[in-house]
Design an enzyme around this catalytic site. Sequence first.
Site, PDB file in Angstrom:
ATOM      1  N   GLN A  40       0.847  -1.194   0.000  1.00 19.85           N
ATOM      2  CA  GLN A  40       0.000   0.000   0.000  1.00 19.85           C
ATOM      3  C   GLN A  40       0.883   1.245   0.000  1.00 19.85           C
ATOM      4  O   GLN A  40       1.682   1.438   0.910  1.00 19.85           O
ATOM      5  CB  GLN A  40      -0.894  -0.024   1.247  1.00 19.85           C
ATOM      6  CG  GLN A  40      -1.606   1.259   1.582  1.00 19.85           C
ATOM      7  CD  GLN A  40      -2.531   1.778   0.507  1.00 19.85           C
ATOM      8  OE1 GLN A  40      -2.172   2.711  -0.169  1.00 19.85           O
ATOM      9  NE2 GLN A  40      -3.676   1.186   0.339  1.00 19.85           N
ATOM     10  N   SER A  70     -20.517   8.735   5.237  1.00 21.99           N
ATOM     11  CA  SER A  70     -21.123   8.661   3.915  1.00 21.99           C
ATOM     12  C   SER A  70     -21.505   7.220   3.558  1.00 21.99           C
ATOM     13  O   SER A  70     -22.593   6.959   3.044  1.00 21.99           O
ATOM     14  CB  SER A  70     -20.162   9.220   2.866  1.00 21.99           C
ATOM     15  OG  SER A  70     -20.666   9.021   1.572  1.00 21.99           O
ATOM     16  N   GLY A 119     -24.073   3.819   1.494  1.00 22.20           N
ATOM     17  CA  GLY A 119     -23.437   2.582   1.052  1.00 22.20           C
ATOM     18  C   GLY A 119     -22.150   2.886   0.293  1.00 22.20           C
ATOM     19  O   GLY A 119     -21.783   4.042   0.095  1.00 22.20           O
ATOM     20  N   LEU A 179     -20.302   3.391  -2.888  1.00 22.53           N
ATOM     21  CA  LEU A 179     -20.726   3.753  -4.234  1.00 22.53           C
ATOM     22  C   LEU A 179     -19.775   3.263  -5.318  1.00 22.53           C
ATOM     23  O   LEU A 179     -20.174   3.049  -6.452  1.00 22.53           O
ATOM     24  CB  LEU A 179     -20.889   5.268  -4.348  1.00 22.53           C
ATOM     25  CG  LEU A 179     -21.917   5.882  -3.388  1.00 22.53           C
ATOM     26  CD1 LEU A 179     -21.976   7.385  -3.570  1.00 22.53           C
ATOM     27  CD2 LEU A 179     -23.285   5.261  -3.586  1.00 22.53           C
ATOM     28  N   GLN A 180     -18.506   3.103  -4.973  1.00 20.80           N
ATOM     29  CA  GLN A 180     -17.520   2.632  -5.946  1.00 20.80           C
ATOM     30  C   GLN A 180     -16.854   1.379  -5.389  1.00 20.80           C
ATOM     31  O   GLN A 180     -16.335   1.400  -4.270  1.00 20.80           O
ATOM     32  CB  GLN A 180     -16.467   3.703  -6.211  1.00 20.80           C
ATOM     33  CG  GLN A 180     -15.452   3.298  -7.239  1.00 20.80           C
ATOM     34  CD  GLN A 180     -14.452   4.419  -7.529  1.00 20.80           C
ATOM     35  OE1 GLN A 180     -14.531   5.493  -6.964  1.00 20.80           O
ATOM     36  NE2 GLN A 180     -13.517   4.141  -8.390  1.00 20.80           N
ATOM     37  N   GLY A 196      -8.452   0.761  -3.150  1.00 14.70           N
ATOM     38  CA  GLY A 196      -9.622   1.099  -2.347  1.00 14.70           C
ATOM     39  C   GLY A 196      -9.388   0.976  -0.857  1.00 14.70           C
ATOM     40  O   GLY A 196     -10.312   0.677  -0.099  1.00 14.70           O
ATOM     41  N   GLU A 197      -8.163   1.217  -0.422  1.00 15.16           N
ATOM     42  CA  GLU A 197      -7.806   1.090   1.001  1.00 15.16           C
ATOM     43  C   GLU A 197      -8.694   1.962   1.899  1.00 15.16           C
ATOM     44  O   GLU A 197      -9.188   1.499   2.923  1.00 15.16           O
ATOM     45  CB  GLU A 197      -6.336   1.458   1.198  1.00 15.16           C
ATOM     46  CG  GLU A 197      -5.863   1.380   2.639  1.00 15.16           C
ATOM     47  CD  GLU A 197      -5.588  -0.037   3.120  1.00 15.16           C
ATOM     48  OE1 GLU A 197      -5.581  -0.240   4.351  1.00 15.16           O
ATOM     49  OE2 GLU A 197      -5.379  -0.926   2.295  1.00 15.16           O
ATOM     50  N   ARG A 198      -8.918   3.211   1.506  1.00 15.33           N
ATOM     51  CA  ARG A 198      -9.753   4.104   2.332  1.00 15.33           C
ATOM     52  C   ARG A 198     -11.191   3.595   2.415  1.00 15.33           C
ATOM     53  O   ARG A 198     -11.796   3.588   3.479  1.00 15.33           O
ATOM     54  CB  ARG A 198      -9.750   5.533   1.778  1.00 15.33           C
ATOM     55  CG  ARG A 198      -8.435   6.258   1.991  1.00 15.33           C
ATOM     56  CD  ARG A 198      -8.492   7.704   1.502  1.00 15.33           C
ATOM     57  NE  ARG A 198      -9.408   8.491   2.311  1.00 15.33           N
ATOM     58  CZ  ARG A 198     -10.564   9.030   1.892  1.00 15.33           C
ATOM     59  NH1 ARG A 198     -10.957   8.886   0.649  1.00 15.33           N
ATOM     60  NH2 ARG A 198     -11.315   9.719   2.706  1.00 15.33           N
ATOM     61  N   ARG A 199     -11.732   3.148   1.284  1.00 10.25           N
ATOM     62  CA  ARG A 199     -13.104   2.623   1.278  1.00 10.25           C
ATOM     63  C   ARG A 199     -13.217   1.383   2.148  1.00 10.25           C
ATOM     64  O   ARG A 199     -14.196   1.215   2.891  1.00 10.25           O
ATOM     65  CB  ARG A 199     -13.550   2.295  -0.154  1.00 10.25           C
ATOM     66  CG  ARG A 199     -14.052   3.512  -0.885  1.00 10.25           C
ATOM     67  CD  ARG A 199     -14.257   3.226  -2.344  1.00 10.25           C
ATOM     68  NE  ARG A 199     -12.926   3.348  -2.954  1.00 10.25           N
ATOM     69  CZ  ARG A 199     -12.529   2.749  -4.050  1.00 10.25           C
ATOM     70  NH1 ARG A 199     -13.345   1.969  -4.709  1.00 10.25           N
ATOM     71  NH2 ARG A 199     -11.327   2.925  -4.513  1.00 10.25           N
TER      72      ARG A 199
END
Length: 104
Positions: free
Chosen positions: A42, A58, A63, A65-66, A82-85
Amino acid sequence: MSRKALGKGLDALIPDMKREGGGGDNRVVEIIIDEIAANPYQPRSSMNDGSLEDLRQSISEKGVLQPVIVRRKSGRFELVAGERRLRAAKLAKLKSIPAVVKNV
C-alpha cells in the site's frame, strides 16, 4: 424540442450487483470484508482520521458507491485499490463490500 436520452437505461451507469462466483471479468460482486487482506505494498503510509470518518459516515448513509478492486491470493482476496473505502467500511461495521476481482 425533445430531450435526447442516452438510451441505455440506468444499468449502463450502475452495474448489476451479482454474487461472487467467477473469474476476473469486471463484474461487481459482494465479498465478505474479513476475506480481504490488506495490500503489503500500500503506497499510502497515513490517512487523515477526519476524512476517513467523513467517508465512514457517507458509507453508513449511502453505502459504498464505488467498488474496491481485489485479486485472488491463497484462497482469499488481497486488496489492489480502495484502502480508504475498505477501512471506512470496516468502521461502518459492514459485513461485505462491493468489489471487482481482477487477475493481476
